[in-house]
Design a protein around this motif. Sequence first.
Motif, PDB file in Angstrom:
ATOM      1  N   ALA A   1      -5.162  -4.485  -5.882  1.00  0.00           N
ATOM      2  CA  ALA A   1      -4.705  -3.120  -6.186  1.00  0.00           C
ATOM      3  C   ALA A   1      -3.836  -3.108  -7.447  1.00  0.00           C
TER       4      ALA A   1
ATOM      5  N   GLU B   1       0.901   2.512  -3.644  1.00  0.00           N
ATOM      6  CA  GLU B   1      -0.392   3.076  -4.045  1.00  0.00           C
ATOM      7  C   GLU B   1      -0.560   4.482  -3.462  1.00  0.00           C
ATOM      8  N   LEU B   2      -0.187   4.641  -2.180  1.00  0.00           N
ATOM      9  CA  LEU B   2      -0.389   5.918  -1.508  1.00  0.00           C
ATOM     10  C   LEU B   2       0.549   7.005  -2.035  1.00  0.00           C
TER      11      LEU B   2
ATOM     12  N   TYR C   1      -7.093  -2.006  -0.045  1.00  0.00           N
ATOM     13  CA  TYR C   1      -6.533  -2.437   1.243  1.00  0.00           C
ATOM     14  C   TYR C   1      -7.580  -2.214   2.331  1.00  0.00           C
TER      15      TYR C   1
ATOM     16  N   ASP D   1       0.824  -1.241   0.000  1.00  0.00           N
ATOM     17  CA  ASP D   1       0.000   0.000   0.000  1.00  0.00           C
ATOM     18  C   ASP D   1       0.850   1.280   0.000  1.00  0.00           C
TER      19      ASP D   1
ATOM     20  N   GLN E   1      -7.188  -2.023   6.172  1.00  0.00           N
ATOM     21  CA  GLN E   1      -6.556  -0.873   6.814  1.00  0.00           C
ATOM     22  C   GLN E   1      -7.538   0.269   7.095  1.00  0.00           C
TER      23      GLN E   1
ATOM     24  N   GLU F   1      -5.148  -8.256  -1.017  1.00  0.00           N
ATOM     25  CA  GLU F   1      -5.494  -6.849  -1.260  1.00  0.00           C
ATOM     26  C   GLU F   1      -4.511  -6.232  -2.253  1.00  0.00           C
ATOM     27  N   SER F   2      -3.238  -6.602  -2.079  1.00  0.00           N
ATOM     28  CA  SER F   2      -2.199  -6.070  -2.947  1.00  0.00           C
ATOM     29  C   SER F   2      -2.388  -6.551  -4.392  1.00  0.00           C
TER      30      SER F   2
ATOM     31  N   VAL G   1      -6.018   2.239  -3.595  1.00  0.00           N
ATOM     32  CA  VAL G   1      -5.747   2.369  -2.156  1.00  0.00           C
ATOM     33  C   VAL G   1      -6.846   1.675  -1.350  1.00  0.00           C
TER      34      VAL G   1
ATOM     35  N   ARG H   1      -3.381  -9.139   3.284  1.00  0.00           N
ATOM     36  CA  ARG H   1      -2.752  -7.982   2.622  1.00  0.00           C
ATOM     37  C   ARG H   1      -2.199  -8.377   1.260  1.00  0.00           C
TER      38      ARG H   1
END
Length: 250
Positions: free
Chosen positions: A72, A29-30, A188, A26, A191, A68-69, A185, A65
Motif C-alpha cells: 500500500a 489508507e482509509l 490489505y 490500513d 481484510q 500488505e502495508s 486500501v 499485514r
Amino acid sequence: MQAPRTRDRKSKPESLDLLAIAAHPDDVELTCGGTLIKMVEAGYRVGVLDLTGGESGTRGSVALRQRESERASKVMGIVHRENLGLPDAGVESRRDFKLKIAQCIRALQPRTVILPHWEGRHPDHYIAGQIGYEACFLAGLAKLPLEGAPHRPHKIIYASLYVPTLLPTFVVDITDQFEKKLKAVLCYASQFSPRRDWRNLFPSRAECRERLAAQARHFGDMIGVRYGEPFVTREIAAVDDLVNMPVRSV
Ligand SMILES: [Zn+2]
C-alpha cells in the motif's frame, strides 16, 4: 501529475513535510489515503507511522499485514513508513508510549502531522489521537530522555472520516486520487472477503469500493467536488484574502 513544489524547508533534506500517524495498518489508507497521495503528487515528502501491527484483528497475521502495508505504501508513493509495535487493542495513554512516538517525531521532523480524531468508537483510534498530540508536544521539549534535536510540528490536523457525524473544518478534494486510494486500501486483501455479502463482518472488494465511494462522495459534496476526505483542526484558520477564499462557489 503536478510538478513538484520547491521545498522551502530549512531543516535537513531527509525530514518529512507530512507525517500521518494512526493506530493500525490500513487506518491511514482509509481515513486520509487520498490526501497523502495528493501531497506526494504535489512534491512533498510524506511518511506514515503505524502504532500497532494489527495483531488483534480477526484476520491476517502481523507478517501478512506488514507485507500488505508495504504494498500500500508503494501505491501511495510515500517515502517512509514504520511500525512502532505497540500492542493492538492496547494503545493506552502511557508515558513510555508517548516518548516512543516523540522519538519518531524527532527523527522524522515532520512539518505537519495528521492524527486520528480524538473521538471515535475504537479506543485505539481516539487514544492514538490523544497520545499523538502529546507526543508532538513532548518532542519539542529539550530536557527529555530522547535522542536528536527537539522538534515540534508546525501544524496538527485530525483525520475525521471514522467519525462521520462530525462536521469537518475542511475537506480535501481527492477526486483525482480516489482510484489510487482504493487500490492502496485493497492491498490489505486479508481484510476482505472473497464473497459478495454485505452481512459478512469482512466486506467484499465490491462492497469496499461502494463504501469508500459513498463516504468520499458525501464529503466531496460539501465542497462541490466528486470525492473528498474530511479533516478537523482545533485552531481557527486566519484568512487574509476574502476575494479568493478556497471555498465552494454559491
Ligand atoms: Zn483501525
